[in-house]
Design a protein around this motif. Structure first.
Motif, mmCIF file in Angstrom:
data_model
loop_
_atom_site.group_PDB
_atom_site.id
_atom_site.type_symbol
_atom_site.label_atom_id
_atom_site.label_comp_id
_atom_site.label_asym_id
_atom_site.label_seq_id
_atom_site.Cartn_x
_atom_site.Cartn_y
_atom_site.Cartn_z
ATOM 1 N N VAL A 1 17.986 1.394 8.120
ATOM 2 C CA VAL A 1 18.908 1.668 9.413
ATOM 3 C C VAL A 1 18.075 2.512 10.471
ATOM 4 N N ALA A 2 18.222 2.149 11.639
ATOM 5 C CA ALA A 2 17.212 2.973 12.483
ATOM 6 C C ALA A 2 18.043 2.828 14.048
ATOM 7 N N PHE A 3 17.453 3.426 15.026
ATOM 8 C CA PHE A 3 17.936 3.482 16.363
ATOM 9 C C PHE A 3 17.257 2.798 17.124
ATOM 10 N N MET A 4 17.913 2.260 18.291
ATOM 11 C CA MET A 4 17.023 1.495 19.506
ATOM 12 C C MET A 4 17.558 1.944 20.640
ATOM 13 N N PRO B 1 22.259 13.943 0.938
ATOM 14 C CA PRO B 1 22.166 13.702 2.379
ATOM 15 C C PRO B 1 21.810 14.701 3.617
ATOM 16 N N LYS B 2 20.895 14.202 4.500
ATOM 17 C CA LYS B 2 20.427 15.177 5.543
ATOM 18 C C LYS B 2 21.091 14.828 6.732
ATOM 19 N N PHE B 3 21.757 15.710 7.315
ATOM 20 C CA PHE B 3 22.541 15.603 8.633
ATOM 21 C C PHE B 3 21.417 15.777 9.942
ATOM 22 N N ASP B 4 21.699 15.121 11.143
ATOM 23 C CA ASP B 4 20.598 15.266 12.116
ATOM 24 C C ASP B 4 21.254 16.529 13.048
ATOM 25 N N ASP B 5 20.551 16.588 14.008
ATOM 26 C CA ASP B 5 20.717 17.956 14.790
ATOM 27 C C ASP B 5 22.397 18.003 15.494
ATOM 28 N N ARG B 6 22.996 16.716 15.205
ATOM 29 C CA ARG B 6 24.469 16.769 15.658
ATOM 30 C C ARG B 6 25.308 16.968 14.408
ATOM 31 N N GLY B 7 24.614 17.134 13.403
ATOM 32 C CA GLY B 7 25.728 17.186 12.090
ATOM 33 C C GLY B 7 25.916 15.982 11.445
ATOM 34 N N ARG C 1 13.222 8.773 16.584
ATOM 35 C CA ARG C 1 13.864 10.239 17.232
ATOM 36 C C ARG C 1 12.941 11.125 16.839
ATOM 37 N N SER C 2 12.216 11.013 15.685
ATOM 38 C CA SER C 2 11.385 12.418 15.134
ATOM 39 C C SER C 2 10.275 12.051 15.984
ATOM 40 N N GLY D 1 9.746 10.675 18.792
ATOM 41 C CA GLY D 1 10.017 10.285 20.160
ATOM 42 C C GLY D 1 9.407 9.279 21.060
ATOM 43 N N ARG D 2 9.176 8.221 20.398
ATOM 44 C CA ARG D 2 8.556 7.027 20.988
ATOM 45 C C ARG D 2 9.010 5.408 20.156
ATOM 46 N N LEU D 3 8.739 4.695 21.001
ATOM 47 C CA LEU D 3 8.795 3.410 20.726
ATOM 48 C C LEU D 3 8.051 2.987 19.314
ATOM 49 N N TRP D 4 8.564 2.366 18.272
ATOM 50 C CA TRP D 4 7.684 2.013 17.320
ATOM 51 C C TRP D 4 7.925 0.501 16.911
ATOM 52 N N LYS D 5 6.884 -0.233 16.630
ATOM 53 C CA LYS D 5 7.311 -1.885 15.975
ATOM 54 C C LYS D 5 7.193 -1.574 14.536
ATOM 55 N N LYS D 6 8.328 -2.037 13.800
ATOM 56 C CA LYS D 6 8.341 -2.120 12.383
ATOM 57 C C LYS D 6 7.106 -2.759 11.901
ATOM 58 N N GLY D 7 6.213 -2.360 11.025
ATOM 59 C CA GLY D 7 5.233 -3.072 10.571
ATOM 60 C C GLY D 7 3.790 -2.767 11.425
#
Lengths: 110, 110
Positions: free
Chosen positions: A25-28, B2-8, A47-48, A50-56
């Motif tokens: 699970v990730a963010f886009m 589990p770890k919660f993000d900066d918004r909890g 998010r950590s 702060g940039r685009l990443w291509k999986k792999g």
């Protein structure tokens, strides 16, 4: 079309197109979604870092996207993928290799 | 644990324990996770309403939780559930009832 939240992100769930297991699970952000649609390889926004990443991009374990599903309010997508190798950086097939058992974690029974 | 993000919050993916279909994606704060663990019924945190909600609290379509998986970095969970009825507020079995086809949305082929 997909709606991004106040941080410019939507949730992305990767499932194995064959086994249907949830792999990660990730963010886009918009850039990641556009690149995923164009290349049919999964891209995300870290998010950590702060940039685009291509999986792999470093491991070679890219995710070939077969189908993209979107939910009712269009703020989450499911990517049905064929993984080139283990999805998790630990070497596990899926990042979800443990179950919450009460207050502890146990390996998934296979 | 589990770890919660900066918004909890952490990401929560609901899958049907039998079909393995992804039914919905939402967020949990600690309260929602604790209540889910205690009651074995899925609870979430609504970002738009800014409050706890139990899935099915108005519709009756609760989600019975069979298993909770957690990912490698412990900021996302998968809930394997038995749904009491359609999960989507539209009446669809899953919130993911459309595929992204180029730049348009199409119904999922069944």
């Amino acid at each position: 079309m997909p709606k991004f939240d106040d941080r410019g992100l939507l949730s992305a769930v990767v499932v194995d197109a064959h086994s249907k297991d949830v792999l990660m699970v990730a963010f886009m952000d918009r850039e990641a979604l556009d690149l995923t649609l164009e290349t049919r390889e999964a891209h995300f926004h870290s998010r950590s870092r702060g940039r685009l990443w291509k999986k792999g991009e470093s491991s070679g374990n890219v995710l070939k996207v077969q189908e993209i599903l979107v939910d009712c309010d269009q703020d989450a997508v499911v990517l049905e993928c064929i993984p080139a190798g283990p999805t998790c950086h630990t070497g596990a097939t899926s990042c979800f290799y443990r179950v919450v058992d009460g207050r502890t974690l146990q390996p998934v029974k296979t």
